[in-house]
Design an enzyme around this catalytic site. Sequence first.
Site, PDB file in Angstrom:
ATOM      1  N   GLY A  46       0.828  -1.188   0.000  1.00  0.00           N
ATOM      2  CA  GLY A  46       0.000   0.000   0.000  1.00  0.00           C
ATOM      3  C   GLY A  46       0.867   1.243   0.000  1.00  0.00           C
ATOM      4  N   GLN A  51       3.150   9.958   1.210  1.00  0.00           N
ATOM      5  CA  GLN A  51       4.428   9.237   1.220  1.00  0.00           C
ATOM      6  C   GLN A  51       5.297   9.563   0.007  1.00  0.00           C
ATOM      7  OE1 GLN A  51       2.460   5.222   2.132  1.00  0.00           O
ATOM      8  NE2 GLN A  51       4.446   5.092   3.165  1.00  0.00           N
ATOM      9  N   CYS A  89       6.118   0.104   7.628  1.00  0.00           N
ATOM     10  CA  CYS A  89       5.737   1.190   6.724  1.00  0.00           C
ATOM     11  C   CYS A  89       6.951   1.608   5.913  1.00  0.00           C
ATOM     12  CB  CYS A  89       5.205   2.368   7.546  1.00  0.00           C
ATOM     13  SG  CYS A  89       4.745   3.791   6.556  1.00  0.00           S
ATOM     14  N   LEU A  90       6.755   1.842   4.623  1.00  0.00           N
ATOM     15  CA  LEU A  90       7.863   2.270   3.760  1.00  0.00           C
ATOM     16  C   LEU A  90       8.434   3.616   4.221  1.00  0.00           C
ATOM     17  CD1 LEU A  90       6.291   1.350   0.295  1.00  0.00           C
ATOM     18  CD2 LEU A  90       8.149   0.144   1.461  1.00  0.00           C
ATOM     19  N   HIS A 131      -4.239   1.528   7.826  1.00  0.00           N
ATOM     20  CA  HIS A 131      -2.892   2.102   7.755  1.00  0.00           C
ATOM     21  C   HIS A 131      -2.831   3.235   6.719  1.00  0.00           C
ATOM     22  CE1 HIS A 131       1.680   1.423   7.786  1.00  0.00           C
ATOM     23  NE2 HIS A 131       1.496   2.206   6.759  1.00  0.00           N
ATOM     24  N   GLU A 132      -3.413   2.989   5.531  1.00  0.00           N
ATOM     25  CA  GLU A 132      -3.322   3.998   4.463  1.00  0.00           C
ATOM     26  C   GLU A 132      -4.212   5.203   4.762  1.00  0.00           C
ATOM     27  OE1 GLU A 132      -0.836   3.625   2.682  1.00  0.00           O
ATOM     28  OE2 GLU A 132      -0.537   1.486   3.042  1.00  0.00           O
ATOM     29  N   HIS A 135      -2.499   7.456   7.088  1.00  0.00           N
ATOM     30  CA  HIS A 135      -1.493   8.310   6.439  1.00  0.00           C
ATOM     31  C   HIS A 135      -2.100   9.629   5.973  1.00  0.00           C
ATOM     32  CE1 HIS A 135       2.383   6.324   6.084  1.00  0.00           C
ATOM     33  NE2 HIS A 135       1.862   5.200   5.641  1.00  0.00           N
TER      34      HIS A 135
HETATM   35 NI    NI Z   1       2.756   3.348   5.619  1.00  0.00          NI
END
Ligand code: NI
Length: 158
Positions: A46, A51, A89-90, A131-132, A135
């Site tokens: 995701g 991000q 998380c990236l 999670h998304e 963000h």
């Molecule tokens: Ni993330």
Amino acid sequence: MAVLKIRTLPDPVLRQKAKKVTNIDGSVQKLIDDMIDTMHAASGVGLAAPQVGVSLRVAVIELPEQELITLINPEMVKRQGERVVQEACLSVPGYQGETKRAVTVKVKAQDRQGKEFRLKGEELLAQVLEHEIDHLDGTLYVDHIESPDKLWKLSEQL
Ligand code: NI
């Protein structure tokens, strides 16, 4: 289509409340395509627009063996249940943690044609949806960590 740079903590864009998309124009379509490329290049499941440095309410999700989901202006409609999950998380590279997430969620959003749809997610999909959407409100999974021992460096596990 392009692979974009993924912003990591403490980049302030990750902490902003992203703006609603009011016009799904060519620049938004390009953003979505670039986010998909970037998610694939990073082997993520995701990615949310903040991000990649864009403070707009857009996210993409692609779980293994499942269809890609594009979410514009997603809203959490319902959350049910609770389970302990492992999360990463990236934008927080090198770390993994333990959080509590809903077992099932219901989300409404627009697709890339602007059409509203509803989506039910269970287990991993529910986790990634939470999670998304987090963000887009400037929230990261590390904010849900209950104690320091529930967050660890991946290298420490090796
Ligand atoms: Ni993330």
